[in-house]
Each structure stands twice: as structure tokens, then as C-alpha cells.
Design a protein around this motif. Structure first.
Motif, PDB file in Angstrom:
ATOM      1  N   ASP A 203       0.819  -1.219   0.000  1.00  0.00           N
ATOM      2  CA  ASP A 203       0.000   0.000   0.000  1.00  0.00           C
ATOM      3  C   ASP A 203       0.850   1.265   0.000  1.00  0.00           C
ATOM      4  O   ASP A 203       0.335   2.372   0.167  1.00  0.00           O
ATOM      5  N   GLY A 204       2.152   1.107  -0.136  1.00  0.00           N
ATOM      6  CA  GLY A 204       3.057   2.255  -0.153  1.00  0.00           C
ATOM      7  C   GLY A 204       3.693   2.507   1.206  1.00  0.00           C
ATOM      8  O   GLY A 204       3.035   2.384   2.235  1.00  0.00           O
ATOM      9  N   ALA A 205       4.968   2.833   1.191  1.00  0.00           N
ATOM     10  CA  ALA A 205       5.693   3.158   2.422  1.00  0.00           C
ATOM     11  C   ALA A 205       5.393   4.600   2.809  1.00  0.00           C
ATOM     12  O   ALA A 205       5.262   5.469   1.950  1.00  0.00           O
ATOM     13  N   SER A 206       5.298   4.853   4.103  1.00  0.00           N
ATOM     14  CA  SER A 206       4.999   6.207   4.583  1.00  0.00           C
ATOM     15  C   SER A 206       6.212   7.117   4.418  1.00  0.00           C
ATOM     16  O   SER A 206       7.357   6.653   4.344  1.00  0.00           O
ATOM     17  N   SER A 207       5.958   8.413   4.392  1.00  0.00           N
ATOM     18  CA  SER A 207       7.065   9.366   4.300  1.00  0.00           C
ATOM     19  C   SER A 207       7.954   9.269   5.540  1.00  0.00           C
ATOM     20  O   SER A 207       9.170   9.439   5.454  1.00  0.00           O
ATOM     21  N   GLN A 208       7.354   8.945   6.697  1.00  0.00           N
ATOM     22  CA  GLN A 208       8.151   8.804   7.927  1.00  0.00           C
ATOM     23  C   GLN A 208       9.135   7.644   7.797  1.00  0.00           C
ATOM     24  O   GLN A 208      10.276   7.740   8.245  1.00  0.00           O
ATOM     25  N   TRP A 209       8.683   6.549   7.172  1.00  0.00           N
ATOM     26  CA  TRP A 209       9.578   5.401   6.983  1.00  0.00           C
ATOM     27  C   TRP A 209      10.732   5.793   6.067  1.00  0.00           C
ATOM     28  O   TRP A 209      11.890   5.510   6.362  1.00  0.00           O
ATOM     29  N   TRP A 210      10.415   6.461   4.969  1.00  0.00           N
ATOM     30  CA  TRP A 210      11.473   6.879   4.050  1.00  0.00           C
ATOM     31  C   TRP A 210      12.475   7.803   4.744  1.00  0.00           C
ATOM     32  O   TRP A 210      13.694   7.639   4.584  1.00  0.00           O
ATOM     33  N   LEU A 211      11.969   8.763   5.498  1.00  0.00           N
ATOM     34  CA  LEU A 211      12.872   9.706   6.166  1.00  0.00           C
ATOM     35  C   LEU A 211      13.766   8.998   7.171  1.00  0.00           C
ATOM     36  O   LEU A 211      14.943   9.340   7.327  1.00  0.00           O
ATOM     37  N   SER A 212      13.228   7.984   7.854  1.00  0.00           N
ATOM     38  CA  SER A 212      14.058   7.236   8.807  1.00  0.00           C
ATOM     39  C   SER A 212      15.147   6.452   8.064  1.00  0.00           C
ATOM     40  O   SER A 212      16.267   6.315   8.570  1.00  0.00           O
ATOM     41  N   ILE A 213      14.837   5.963   6.860  1.00  0.00           N
ATOM     42  CA  ILE A 213      15.844   5.273   6.051  1.00  0.00           C
ATOM     43  C   ILE A 213      16.935   6.255   5.625  1.00  0.00           C
ATOM     44  O   ILE A 213      18.134   5.974   5.744  1.00  0.00           O
ATOM     45  N   PHE A 214      16.530   7.430   5.139  1.00  0.00           N
ATOM     46  CA  PHE A 214      17.523   8.439   4.725  1.00  0.00           C
ATOM     47  C   PHE A 214      18.432   8.805   5.905  1.00  0.00           C
ATOM     48  O   PHE A 214      19.659   8.891   5.755  1.00  0.00           O
ATOM     49  N   GLU A 215      17.824   9.053   7.056  1.00  0.00           N
ATOM     50  CA  GLU A 215      18.594   9.459   8.233  1.00  0.00           C
ATOM     51  C   GLU A 215      19.561   8.360   8.669  1.00  0.00           C
ATOM     52  O   GLU A 215      20.715   8.645   9.034  1.00  0.00           O
ATOM     53  N   SER A 216      19.109   7.108   8.636  1.00  0.00           N
ATOM     54  CA  SER A 216      19.970   5.990   9.044  1.00  0.00           C
ATOM     55  C   SER A 216      21.153   5.836   8.097  1.00  0.00           C
ATOM     56  O   SER A 216      22.283   5.600   8.537  1.00  0.00           O
ATOM     57  N   LEU A 217      20.906   5.970   6.799  1.00  0.00           N
ATOM     58  CA  LEU A 217      21.994   5.841   5.832  1.00  0.00           C
ATOM     59  C   LEU A 217      22.960   7.017   5.939  1.00  0.00           C
ATOM     60  O   LEU A 217      24.176   6.842   5.821  1.00  0.00           O
ATOM     61  N   GLU A 218      22.445   8.200   6.194  1.00  0.00           N
ATOM     62  CA  GLU A 218      23.306   9.367   6.391  1.00  0.00           C
ATOM     63  C   GLU A 218      24.196   9.157   7.610  1.00  0.00           C
ATOM     64  O   GLU A 218      25.408   9.392   7.565  1.00  0.00           O
ATOM     65  N   ALA A 219      23.605   8.685   8.700  1.00  0.00           N
ATOM     66  CA  ALA A 219      24.379   8.454   9.924  1.00  0.00           C
ATOM     67  C   ALA A 219      25.419   7.363   9.710  1.00  0.00           C
ATOM     68  O   ALA A 219      26.559   7.463  10.189  1.00  0.00           O
ATOM     69  N   SER A 220      25.049   6.327   8.965  1.00  0.00           N
ATOM     70  CA  SER A 220      25.963   5.224   8.712  1.00  0.00           C
ATOM     71  C   SER A 220      27.182   5.668   7.907  1.00  0.00           C
ATOM     72  O   SER A 220      28.295   5.218   8.152  1.00  0.00           O
ATOM     73  N   ALA A 221      26.957   6.564   6.926  1.00  0.00           N
ATOM     74  CA  ALA A 221      28.048   7.010   6.055  1.00  0.00           C
ATOM     75  C   ALA A 221      28.822   8.199   6.618  1.00  0.00           C
ATOM     76  O   ALA A 221      29.752   8.690   5.989  1.00  0.00           O
ATOM     77  N   SER A 222      28.470   8.644   7.805  1.00  0.00           N
ATOM     78  CA  SER A 222      29.089   9.828   8.409  1.00  0.00           C
ATOM     79  C   SER A 222      30.615   9.724   8.464  1.00  0.00           C
ATOM     80  O   SER A 222      31.164   8.657   8.741  1.00  0.00           O
ATOM     81  N   PRO A 223      31.307  10.838   8.222  1.00  0.00           N
ATOM     82  CA  PRO A 223      32.773  10.828   8.319  1.00  0.00           C
ATOM     83  C   PRO A 223      33.268  10.575   9.743  1.00  0.00           C
ATOM     84  O   PRO A 223      34.446  10.286   9.945  1.00  0.00           O
ATOM     85  N   PHE A 224      32.391  10.684  10.724  1.00  0.00           N
ATOM     86  CA  PHE A 224      32.791  10.472  12.120  1.00  0.00           C
ATOM     87  C   PHE A 224      32.732   9.001  12.522  1.00  0.00           C
ATOM     88  O   PHE A 224      33.090   8.656  13.637  1.00  0.00           O
ATOM     89  N   ARG A 225      32.283   8.141  11.614  1.00  0.00           N
ATOM     90  CA  ARG A 225      32.208   6.708  11.907  1.00  0.00           C
ATOM     91  C   ARG A 225      33.369   5.978  11.255  1.00  0.00           C
ATOM     92  O   ARG A 225      33.746   6.269  10.124  1.00  0.00           O
TER      93      ARG A 225
END
Length: 198
Positions: A26-48
Motif C-alpha cells: 500500500d506504499g511506504a509512509s514518508s516517515q519510513w522513508w525519512l528514517s531510512i535516509f537518516e539511518s543511511l546518512e548516519a551510517s556514512a558519516s565521516p565520524f564513523r
């Protein structure tokens, strides 16, 4: 959400839309997408501390996820543009740089794609901004939410094209100084020139 992200990392490139449609018929919610973007951003952070291959995979997945989210209508185009610029800006801070990033995560690629997501012309943006200023100046008390009282939103919140323009313009400066394509650079600067007057 963590399990979704683990599964997404195992999806072949180009097949993410199929996986999302199976996972969310039925489609993923915008909140789910934003949590995916945020998690991937945090994962790729230069501080990790992260292996270069893994960081490259997460940046590639972030770009693909943003494109898929916009294509499937999971997020508005302006939000996709904002996040693409955000991830592109993050990749600029990585030292050593990540090799073989997709074109859309380069400053020129992300800026060009973001410009294509702007829903209004510059002229229309200025007109709508002037209309909004006039409405605010001439608004009565009923225009504003009550202070200290209860306030209930009815129906879905609508975002204007002007708000979407402003969101994209807020992110363009992150890559602006790294642009190499003169046409893209000129276009970005002409948009940023009107930003302060909106």
C-alpha cells in the motif's frame, strides 16, 4: 526499521523499487522513508569508522532510496532534492573521498537534479512570495493558531510550491562552492539571488 535497512543492503542495485513494493503493497509512509535516509546518512558519516566499500555502498543506497521514494510518491520531490543535496554534501566531507560515487551524488549531479525538482519558475516564486507577505500583513486573528489553546488540524496538511522551492534553496548552498559546470552554477546562483527576498 533496522531489519528493513539490513534487507535493503542486500537488494541488487536497480531492484530497490521492487523490494519496497513487495514490502509495502500500500506504499511506504514518508516517515519510513525519512528514517531510512537518516539511518543511511548516519551510517556514512565521516565520524564513523567504516570500511570504504561499506561507506560507498551506503551512499549509493541512499541515492537510490531517494530516487525510488520520489518515483513511488513516498516523499515530495522537494524533500528528495533536499536529501540528495544533503547526502552529496556529506560525501564532500569524506577524507579520503569515496571513489565511484554515482553522478547524482556529485555537486553538479545533485544540484542539477534538485533544480529539476523546483516546482515553480523564479517569476512565479517571487509572485507567490509577495502574495504570502500580503496575506500575512493583512491577516486577522482567525488566520493564526490560538496561543495556549487547543488546535486541531483537519484533513491533510498541504505544502505549497513556494514552501518546496524554499526547502530546495535552503540546501543548494551546501554544494554551491563545489560546482564545476558553469551552466548549473549560473542557474543555482540565479535561484539563490532571490532566496533572501522570499
Amino acid at each position: 526499521m533496522d531489519s528493513d535497512l539490513r534487507e535493503m543492503r542486500g537488494v541488487l542495485q536497480g531492484k530497490l523499487a521492487d523490494w519496497v513494493c513487495r514490502r509495502f503493497p500500500d506504499g511506504a509512509s514518508s516517515q519510513w522513508w525519512l528514517s531510512i535516509f537518516e539511518s543511511l546518512e548516519a551510517s556514512a558519516s565521516p565520524f564513523r569508522e567504516l570500511a570504504p566499500d561499506r561507506r560507498a555502498e551506503d551512499l549509493n543506497l541512499a541515492a537510490e532510496a531517494i530516487l525510488v521514494a520520489v518515483k513511488l510518491g513516498g516523499v515530495r520531490s522537494a524533500i528528495g532534492a533536499y536529501w540528495m543535496l544533503r547526502v552529496a554534501a556529506l560525501s564532500l566531507r569524506l577524507d579520503p573521498p569515496v571513489a565511484d560515487l554515482p553522478q547524482i551524488l556529485t555537486p553538479d549531479g545533485s544540484a542539477a537534479w534538485a533544480l529539476r525538482q523546483i516546482p515553480l519558475t523564479r517569476e512565479r516564486t517571487i509572485e507567490e512570495s509577495e502574495t504570502r507577505k500580503s496575506e500575512h500583513l493583512n491577516a486577522g486573528k482567525e488566520f493564526y493558531a490560538p496561543v495556549g489553546g487547543e488546535f486541531t488540524l483537519t484533513g491533510e496538511v498541504a505544502f505549497s510550491g513556494l514552501q518546496d522551492v524554499e526547502l530546495i534553496l535552503s540546501a543548494l548552498p551546501w554544494v554551491c562552492s563545489h560546482l564545476k559546470d558553469k551552466e548549473i552554477e549560473s542557474n543555482v546562483h540565479s535561484w539563490l539571488e532571490i532566496r533572501g527576498s522570499l
